[in-house]
Design a protein around this motif. Structure first.
Motif, mmCIF file in Angstrom:
data_model
loop_
_atom_site.group_PDB
_atom_site.id
_atom_site.type_symbol
_atom_site.label_atom_id
_atom_site.label_comp_id
_atom_site.label_asym_id
_atom_site.label_seq_id
_atom_site.Cartn_x
_atom_site.Cartn_y
_atom_site.Cartn_z
ATOM 1 N N MET A 1 -15.569 3.473 5.931
ATOM 2 C CA MET A 1 -16.211 4.612 5.656
ATOM 3 C C MET A 1 -15.302 5.912 6.098
ATOM 4 N N SER A 2 -14.539 5.306 7.254
ATOM 5 C CA SER A 2 -13.612 6.606 7.898
ATOM 6 C C SER A 2 -12.061 6.242 7.945
ATOM 7 N N ASP A 3 -11.775 4.875 7.684
ATOM 8 C CA ASP A 3 -10.774 4.371 8.013
ATOM 9 C C ASP A 3 -10.173 3.130 7.505
ATOM 10 N N MET A 4 -8.764 2.842 7.456
ATOM 11 C CA MET A 4 -8.363 1.456 7.210
ATOM 12 C C MET A 4 -8.171 0.847 5.743
ATOM 13 N N TYR A 5 -9.322 1.386 4.823
ATOM 14 C CA TYR A 5 -9.060 1.088 3.547
ATOM 15 C C TYR A 5 -8.992 2.304 2.710
ATOM 16 N N HIS B 1 -14.161 -8.659 -6.861
ATOM 17 C CA HIS B 1 -13.716 -7.669 -7.697
ATOM 18 C C HIS B 1 -12.231 -7.200 -7.511
ATOM 19 N N TRP B 2 -11.352 -8.187 -6.752
ATOM 20 C CA TRP B 2 -10.015 -7.930 -6.350
ATOM 21 C C TRP B 2 -9.306 -8.400 -7.592
ATOM 22 N N THR B 3 -8.027 -7.700 -7.883
ATOM 23 C CA THR B 3 -7.055 -8.225 -8.703
ATOM 24 C C THR B 3 -5.458 -7.967 -8.154
ATOM 25 N N ALA B 4 -4.742 -8.848 -8.722
ATOM 26 C CA ALA B 4 -3.484 -8.927 -8.065
ATOM 27 C C ALA B 4 -2.470 -7.490 -8.305
ATOM 28 N N ASP B 5 -2.945 -7.039 -9.427
ATOM 29 C CA ASP B 5 -2.177 -5.443 -9.434
ATOM 30 C C ASP B 5 -2.704 -4.420 -8.836
ATOM 31 N N ARG B 6 -3.799 -4.626 -7.856
ATOM 32 C CA ARG B 6 -4.396 -3.592 -7.381
ATOM 33 C C ARG B 6 -3.531 -2.565 -6.789
ATOM 34 N N GLU B 7 -3.503 -1.504 -6.716
ATOM 35 C CA GLU B 7 -2.626 -0.429 -5.988
ATOM 36 C C GLU B 7 -3.396 0.112 -4.597
ATOM 37 N N SER C 1 -3.600 2.618 -1.290
ATOM 38 C CA SER C 1 -2.767 3.705 -0.598
ATOM 39 C C SER C 1 -2.202 3.227 0.724
ATOM 40 N N ALA C 2 -1.308 4.433 1.030
ATOM 41 C CA ALA C 2 -0.266 4.049 1.967
ATOM 42 C C ALA C 2 -1.083 3.592 3.477
ATOM 43 N N ARG C 3 -2.246 4.148 3.740
ATOM 44 C CA ARG C 3 -2.834 3.736 4.848
ATOM 45 C C ARG C 3 -3.858 2.673 4.868
ATOM 46 N N ASP C 4 -3.778 1.867 3.652
ATOM 47 C CA ASP C 4 -4.656 0.835 3.777
ATOM 48 C C ASP C 4 -4.001 -0.343 4.358
ATOM 49 N N PHE C 5 -5.083 -1.025 5.261
ATOM 50 C CA PHE C 5 -4.333 -2.169 5.838
ATOM 51 C C PHE C 5 -4.019 -3.149 5.348
ATOM 52 N N ARG C 6 -4.690 -3.438 4.145
ATOM 53 C CA ARG C 6 -4.415 -4.584 3.370
ATOM 54 C C ARG C 6 -3.115 -4.611 2.565
ATOM 55 N N GLY C 7 -2.326 -3.515 2.579
ATOM 56 C CA GLY C 7 -1.117 -3.400 2.325
ATOM 57 C C GLY C 7 -0.168 -4.074 3.045
ATOM 58 N N HIS C 8 -0.651 -4.207 4.411
ATOM 59 C CA HIS C 8 0.338 -4.972 5.475
ATOM 60 C C HIS C 8 -0.240 -6.374 5.782
ATOM 61 N N SER C 9 -1.436 -6.769 5.232
ATOM 62 C CA SER C 9 -1.981 -8.183 5.663
ATOM 63 C C SER C 9 -1.581 -8.956 4.910
ATOM 64 N N PRO C 10 -0.880 -10.134 5.568
ATOM 65 C CA PRO C 10 -0.450 -11.375 4.727
ATOM 66 C C PRO C 10 -1.254 -12.015 3.719
ATOM 67 N N ARG C 11 -2.550 -11.779 3.740
ATOM 68 C CA ARG C 11 -3.176 -12.646 2.643
ATOM 69 C C ARG C 11 -3.140 -11.765 1.587
ATOM 70 N N PHE C 12 -2.817 -10.549 1.444
ATOM 71 C CA PHE C 12 -2.770 -9.832 0.238
ATOM 72 C C PHE C 12 -1.333 -9.520 -0.359
ATOM 73 N N GLN C 13 -0.291 -10.409 0.152
ATOM 74 C CA GLN C 13 1.065 -10.237 -0.267
ATOM 75 C C GLN C 13 1.446 -11.306 -1.273
ATOM 76 N N GLY C 14 2.063 -10.854 -2.370
ATOM 77 C CA GLY C 14 2.873 -11.748 -3.452
ATOM 78 C C GLY C 14 2.087 -12.887 -3.793
ATOM 79 N N ASP C 15 2.832 -14.137 -3.395
ATOM 80 C CA ASP C 15 2.412 -15.423 -3.745
ATOM 81 C C ASP C 15 1.012 -15.752 -2.982
#
Length: 331
Positions: free
Chosen positions: A23-27, A214-220, A222-236
């Motif tokens: 509600m305040s951070d990370m996502y 609800h997650w999809t492989a093409d979801r964009e 934001s720059a400060r979303d932790f999941r953009g750097h999480s190994p589980r959410f990367q590529g293959d």
């Protein structure tokens, strides 16, 4: 809503808790009005355990909780607060501080931001490698004696640290990640916690949304979303993990429930000493999660779930390498 004891010495809490971090951070951005409405809906549904951290939004999350609890009965809510994570003005992570003096300073600020005289469960966010855990727990114990803290918890520590901490003061619970995609606590940490009478508050039960259905492989992101750097959410890694989600969806459809409800119910089925924390930021996601509290999994369901998402099937670590290496629970 069922009520459980949080460990042998902790408070009585709802069988499902609400984690407020997102509600305040990370996502990425969140709607404050919707966040407050979601907290109100959780309270009205019987959720009593609310989890925050003084570093979530650098204090904004505690202020949000204060506003949400305005006019509510403070004593009917169990507030869990993590402290110790250090951040600079840009929000970057710069270490941990769990020295006794830092414990008391952080606590005083949290009490002020929350507008309360006491915190129900107070815990270091991580083990500070430069401070013996006995010193940190001893300082919190002094605050228990003074009436500012009711119970002591820990977060992401290993079995040996649990034993050292419990030798100083009773520990109510260990907050740690636990889900169908991460079962690392089962080998040593969970048995040790049970031996010591320490409850588990399980975060990441939906693997930060990956197991939500609800997650999809093409979801964009934001720059400060932790999941953009999480190994589980990367590529293959992400594509392979979503294959597991689709297998779980088939199990859920056979029960006429959602993927998220099955994933939450699975964690809850591991024992009454385990309280899943859901990180819903909106009322519709909360309503879905609440459905899990009404779902009882049969032995046949559990077999089907294990076949869909076998232990160790997830691809990618739960944190980036640098963060993973700092976790006492991973040593």
């Amino acid at each position: 809503m069922k009520i459980h004891n949080l460990g042998a010495t902790g408070p009585r809490v709802s069988a499902l808790g609400l984690g407020l971090m997102g509600m305040s951070d990370m996502y990425g951005p969140a709607d404050e009005a919707e966040s407050i409405a979601t907290i109100h809906a959780a309270l009205d549904a019987g959720i009593t355990l609310l989890d925050t951290g003084d570093f979530y939004g650098m204090g904004r999350n505690e202020l949000l909780l204060r506003e949400a609890l305005r006019g509510r009965d403070r004593d009917s809510v169990v507030i869990s607060v993590k402290f110790g994570a250090q951040r600079d003005p840009g929000g970057n992570w710069i270490g941990y501080d769990a020295r006794p003096s830092a414990v008391k300073t952080a606590l005083s600020y949290s009490l002020n931001r929350l507008g309360t005289d006491y915190i129900d469960v107070y815990r270091p966010a991580r083990l500070d490698p430069s401070v013996p855990v006995e010193d940190t727990i001893g300082a919190i114990a002094e605050m228990v004696d003074a009436g500012y803290v009711r119970h002591i918890g820990l977060s992401e520590v290993g079995a040996a640290t649990l034993r050292r901490a419990a030798a100083v003061h009773p520990i109510a619970d260990l907050q740690i990640e636990y889900s169908l995609l991460y079962r690392g606590i089962e080998k040593e940490i969970l048995p040790t916690a049970r031996e010591l009478g320490i409850g588990i508050t399980a975060y990441g039960v939906l693997t930060r949304g990956l197991l939500s259905g609800h997650w999809t492989a093409d979801r964009e992101l934001s720059a400060r979303d932790f999941r953009g750097h999480s190994p589980r959410f990367q590529g293959d890694n992400l594509r392979q993990n979503l294959v597991l989600v689709e297998a779980l969806r088939k199990v859920a459809e056979q029960r006429n429930v959602t993927v998220a409800q099955v994933a939450i119910a699975w964690v809850a089925s591991r024992g009454e000493d385990i309280v899943p924390l859901v990180g819903a930021r909106r009322r519709d996601r909360l309503a879905e999660a609440l459905g899990a509290s009404e779902l009882t999994l049969s032995p046949e369901d559990l077999v089907a779930i294990e076949a869909a998402v076998p232990a160790g099937a997830a691809v990618g670590d739960r944190y980036p390498t640098a963060q993973l290496g700092s976790l006492d629970s991973e040593r």
